[in-house]
Design an enzyme around this catalytic site. Structure first.
Site, PDB file in Angstrom:
ATOM      1  N   CYS A 202       0.814  -1.228   0.000  1.00 40.57           N
ATOM      2  CA  CYS A 202       0.000   0.000   0.000  1.00 40.57           C
ATOM      3  C   CYS A 202       0.850   1.283   0.000  1.00 40.57           C
ATOM      4  O   CYS A 202       0.568   2.227  -0.749  1.00 40.57           O
ATOM      5  CB  CYS A 202      -0.940  -0.005   1.193  1.00 40.57           C
ATOM      6  SG  CYS A 202      -0.227  -0.672   2.696  1.00 40.57           S
TER       7      CYS A 202
ATOM      8  N   HIS B 173      -2.941   6.179   4.669  1.00 39.14           N
ATOM      9  CA  HIS B 173      -1.519   6.352   4.960  1.00 39.14           C
ATOM     10  C   HIS B 173      -1.059   7.725   4.466  1.00 39.14           C
ATOM     11  O   HIS B 173      -1.484   8.177   3.391  1.00 39.14           O
ATOM     12  CB  HIS B 173      -0.677   5.308   4.217  1.00 39.14           C
ATOM     13  CG  HIS B 173      -0.860   3.900   4.677  1.00 39.14           C
ATOM     14  ND1 HIS B 173      -1.534   3.548   5.827  1.00 39.14           N
ATOM     15  CD2 HIS B 173      -0.426   2.736   4.126  1.00 39.14           C
ATOM     16  CE1 HIS B 173      -1.499   2.229   5.966  1.00 39.14           C
ATOM     17  NE2 HIS B 173      -0.844   1.714   4.947  1.00 39.14           N
TER      18      HIS B 173
HETATM   19  N1  LIG Z   1      -4.938  -3.725   5.083  1.00 41.15           N
HETATM   20  C1  LIG Z   1      -4.248  -3.164   4.091  1.00 41.15           C
HETATM   21  O1  LIG Z   1      -4.106  -1.923   3.965  1.00 41.15           O
HETATM   22  C2  LIG Z   1      -3.609  -4.012   3.075  1.00 41.15           C
HETATM   23  C3  LIG Z   1      -3.080  -3.385   1.971  1.00 41.15           C
HETATM   24  C4  LIG Z   1      -2.496  -4.159   0.994  1.00 41.15           C
HETATM   25  C5  LIG Z   1      -2.457  -5.515   1.160  1.00 41.15           C
HETATM   26  N2  LIG Z   1      -2.979  -6.119   2.245  1.00 41.15           N
HETATM   27  C6  LIG Z   1      -2.907  -7.570   2.325  1.00 41.15           C
HETATM   28  O2  LIG Z   1      -4.203  -8.145   2.135  1.00 41.15           O
HETATM   29  C7  LIG Z   1      -4.334  -9.301   2.923  1.00 41.15           C
HETATM   30  C8  LIG Z   1      -5.540  -9.188   3.824  1.00 41.15           C
HETATM   31  O3  LIG Z   1      -5.420  -8.056   4.643  1.00 41.15           O
HETATM   32  P1  LIG Z   1      -6.628  -7.535   5.558  1.00 41.15           P
HETATM   33  O4  LIG Z   1      -6.147  -6.282   6.148  1.00 41.15           O
HETATM   34  O5  LIG Z   1      -7.929  -7.543   4.804  1.00 41.15           O
HETATM   35  O6  LIG Z   1      -6.677  -8.720   6.679  1.00 41.15           O
HETATM   36  P2  LIG Z   1      -7.899  -9.200   7.567  1.00 41.15           P
HETATM   37  O7  LIG Z   1      -8.825  -8.086   7.832  1.00 41.15           O
HETATM   38  O8  LIG Z   1      -7.280  -9.899   8.725  1.00 41.15           O
HETATM   39  O9  LIG Z   1      -8.676 -10.304   6.650  1.00 41.15           O
HETATM   40  C9  LIG Z   1      -8.124 -11.534   6.267  1.00 41.15           C
HETATM   41  C10 LIG Z   1      -9.073 -12.269   5.325  1.00 41.15           C
HETATM   42  O10 LIG Z   1      -8.448 -13.470   4.866  1.00 41.15           O
HETATM   43  C11 LIG Z   1      -9.309 -14.581   5.126  1.00 41.15           C
HETATM   44  N3  LIG Z   1      -8.509 -15.793   5.362  1.00 41.15           N
HETATM   45  C12 LIG Z   1      -7.574 -15.971   6.325  1.00 41.15           C
HETATM   46  N4  LIG Z   1      -7.048 -17.224   6.212  1.00 41.15           N
HETATM   47  C13 LIG Z   1      -7.667 -17.812   5.176  1.00 41.15           C
HETATM   48  C14 LIG Z   1      -7.586 -19.087   4.562  1.00 41.15           C
HETATM   49  N5  LIG Z   1      -6.729 -20.011   4.998  1.00 41.15           N
HETATM   50  N6  LIG Z   1      -8.388 -19.356   3.507  1.00 41.15           N
HETATM   51  C15 LIG Z   1      -9.260 -18.438   3.044  1.00 41.15           C
HETATM   52  N7  LIG Z   1      -9.384 -17.186   3.578  1.00 41.15           N
HETATM   53  C16 LIG Z   1      -8.607 -16.898   4.636  1.00 41.15           C
HETATM   54  C17 LIG Z   1     -10.098 -14.179   6.347  1.00 41.15           C
HETATM   55  O11 LIG Z   1     -11.256 -14.959   6.466  1.00 41.15           O
HETATM   56  P3  LIG Z   1     -11.983 -15.180   7.923  1.00 41.15           P
HETATM   57  O12 LIG Z   1     -12.822 -13.963   8.167  1.00 41.15           O
HETATM   58  O13 LIG Z   1     -12.805 -16.389   7.666  1.00 41.15           O
HETATM   59  O14 LIG Z   1     -10.899 -15.383   8.909  1.00 41.15           O
HETATM   60  C18 LIG Z   1     -10.396 -12.708   5.974  1.00 41.15           C
HETATM   61  O15 LIG Z   1     -11.431 -12.671   5.018  1.00 41.15           O
HETATM   62  C19 LIG Z   1      -2.989  -9.479   3.639  1.00 41.15           C
HETATM   63  O16 LIG Z   1      -2.177 -10.345   2.867  1.00 41.15           O
HETATM   64  C20 LIG Z   1      -2.427  -8.099   3.654  1.00 41.15           C
HETATM   65  O17 LIG Z   1      -1.016  -8.120   3.710  1.00 41.15           O
HETATM   66  C21 LIG Z   1      -3.576  -5.401   3.212  1.00 41.15           C
END
Ligand SMILES: NC(=O)c1ccc[n+]([C@@H]2O[C@H](COP(=O)([O-])OP(=O)(O)OC[C@H]3O[C@@H](n4cnc5c(N)ncnc54)[C@H](OP(=O)(O)O)[C@@H]3O)[C@@H](O)[C@H]2O)c1
Length: 329
Positions: free
Chosen positions: A126, A234
Site C-alpha cells: 500500500c 496512509h
Molecule cells: N490492510 C491493508 O491496507 C492491506 C493493503 C495491501 C495488502 N494487504 C494484504 O491483504 C491481505 C488481507 O489483509 P486484511 O487487512 O484484509 O486482513 P484481515 O482483515 O485480517 O482479513 C483476512 C481475510 O483473509 C481470510 N482468510 C484468512 N485465512 C484464510 C484461509 N486459509 N483461507 C481463506 N481465507 C482466509 C479471512 O477470512 P476469515 O474472516 O474467515 O478469517 C479474511 O477474510 C494481507 O495479505 C495483507 O497483507 C492489506
C-alpha cells in the site's frame, strides 16, 4: 465474468466488494471465499446475499478472475491452484511481489507490461502504490536519483485485529493485540518484522517494489515506516532528488494532469491532504509541494491515500478492469 473475492470477510476484501459494486464491474457471478470458519456465512453485494464458500468450492467453479486478500501463506498455497484451473489471480499479499516471473502492477505506472500469459499478478504494498503514482510522472520529466520517505501509516493497514486493538484501548478494554505496544496515543516506528540490516520488511518492500514497478534500479530509495493511531489512510513525507532541475509551477501542473492524482496544495487557505479527506476515495492526494532548500534539484511532498482503496482494493480492481479492456483474461 466470474469473479472470486478471496478474503471477502477481511478489511481489504470488504472494501474490494464495495469497489466492485461502485465501479459497476462487469461481473456475472460473484464467488466470495474466506477461511473455513466463515463458510456458510453471507455477504451482501448489490443488495443480494451471497454465501461464503470454501477455497476448494471456488476453484471448482473456475472463476475468470480471483482477487486475493487473505494473507501471504494462503496466496502461496492457493493462487497456483486457481491458476491451474485457468483463473487469473490478482494478489494483494507480499507472497508473489518479488518473484521475477510475476508482474507487480500499478495501472497508472506499468499496466502496459501485462500480457495474456500473466496468470498471477501482484498488487504492490500500500505505501509503495501511493508513492509510485506520484514518482512516475516526475521521473519521466526530471529523472529521479534518490527518494527519502517517512510514512505515517493507518492501523487499517494491519487488518481487523489492529482496528479492534485501537478501539478497545480507547474504551479501556483489554483485548487481543495486533501490536507489541499500545497504539492509541502512541507512534510505533516498526511495521512488519525487523531484518538483519536494521530496516523493517515494510521499509525494504518500499525500496525493492519501487525499483521493480518503475523498471529502474538506479533510483535509490530509503524508507522509515511508522504506524500511527489513524484510520483513514496512509500519509508519507517524501523527499525527491532529481537529475535535472525543475520548476515548481511545472511540477504542480504535471501532477495535476497525471491520472489518479489530486493536488491539494493551498497553504494560504490551510489546504493540504489528510487521511480524513482521503478516506473512501480512490485517488492519491498530494500537497505541501515545495523545494528542499537544503539541496539543489530536490523537492519535498506530502502524499496521502486510503490504503484499503488505492493501496489495495482499488488498485486490484483497476488491474482487473485493464485485463478485461485489453482482452487479456
Ligand atoms: N490492510 C491493508 O491496507 C492491506 C493493503 C495491501 C495488502 N494487504 C494484504 O491483504 C491481505 C488481507 O489483509 P486484511 O487487512 O484484509 O486482513 P484481515 O482483515 O485480517 O482479513 C483476512 C481475510 O483473509 C481470510 N482468510 C484468512 N485465512 C484464510 C484461509 N486459509 N483461507 C481463506 N481465507 C482466509 C479471512 O477470512 P476469515 O474472516 O474467515 O478469517 C479474511 O477474510 C494481507 O495479505 C495483507 O497483507 C492489506
Amino acid at each position: 465474468m466470474k469473479v472470486a473475492v478471496v478474503g471477502a470477510t477481511g478489511l481489504v476484501g470488504t472494501v474490494m466488494l464495495k469497489v466492485l459494486e461502485e465501479r459497476n464491474f462487469p461481473l456475472t457471478e460473484l464467488i466470495p471465499v474466506a477461511s473455513e470458519k466463515s463458510v456458510g456465512k453471507e455477504i451482501t453485494f448489490k443488495g443480494k446475499k451471497f454465501p461464503i464458500v470454501s477455497m476448494d468450492t471456488a476453484i471448482g467453479m473456475r472463476p475468470d478472475i480471483a482477487l486475493f486478500s487473505a494473507g501471504g501463506n494462503t496466496s502461496l498455497e492457493h493462487a497456483p491452484r486457481f491458476k491451474e484451473a485457468g483463473t487469473t489471480v490478482i494478489d494483494n499479499s507480499s507472497a508473489w511481489r518479488m518473484d521475477p516471473t510475476v508482474k507487480l502492477i500499478v495501472p497508472e505506472v506499468n499496466a502496459h507490461e501485462l500480457s495474456i500469459d500473466n496468470k498471477i499478478i501482484a498488487n504492490p504494498n500500500c505505501s509503495t502504490i501511493q508513492m509510485v503514482v506520484v514518482l512516475k510522472p516526475l521521473h519521466d520529466k526530471y529523472k529521479i536519483k534518490r527518494v527519502v520517505v517517512s510514512t505515517y501509516q493507518s492501523v487499517t493497514g494491519t487488518g481487523v485485529k489492529a482496528v479492534e486493538q485501537l478501539m478497545n484501548e480507547r474504551k479501556g478494554i483489554d483485548g487481543p493485540k495486533a501490536y507489541p505496544y499500545e497504539i492509541d496515543l502512541n507512534v510505533l516506528p516498526h511495521i512488519d518484522v525487523f531484518m538483519e540490516n536494521g530496516y523493517t520488511k515494510e521499509e525494504m518492500k518500499m525500496v525493492k517494489e519501487t525499483n521493480k514497478i518503475m523498471s529502474d534500479d538506479s533510483i535509490k530509495v530509503t524508507a522509515t515506516t511508522v504506524r500511527i493511531p489513524v484510520m483513514g489512510g496512509h500519509s508519507e513525507s517524501v523527499n525527491i532528488e532529481f537529475e535535472n532541475d525543475f520548476d515548481l509551477a511545472e511540477v504542480r501542473s504535471i501532477l495535476e494532469k497525471s491520472p489518479g492524482i489530486i493536488v491539494v496544495d493551498d497553504v494560504a487557505n490551510l489546504k493540504y491532504p489528510m487521511p480524513k479527506d482521503a478516506h473512501e476515495k480512490d485517488e492519491v492526494f498530494v500537497g505541501r509541494i515545495r523545494r528542499d532548500e537544503s539541496a539543489p534539484k530536490a523537492l519535498n511532498l506530502w502524499i496521502v491515500a486510503d490504503n484499503l482503496r488505492k493501496g489495495a482494493a482499488t488498485n486490484a480492481v483497476q488491474i482487473a478492469e485493464y485485463l478485461i479492456q485489453k482482452e487479456l483474461v
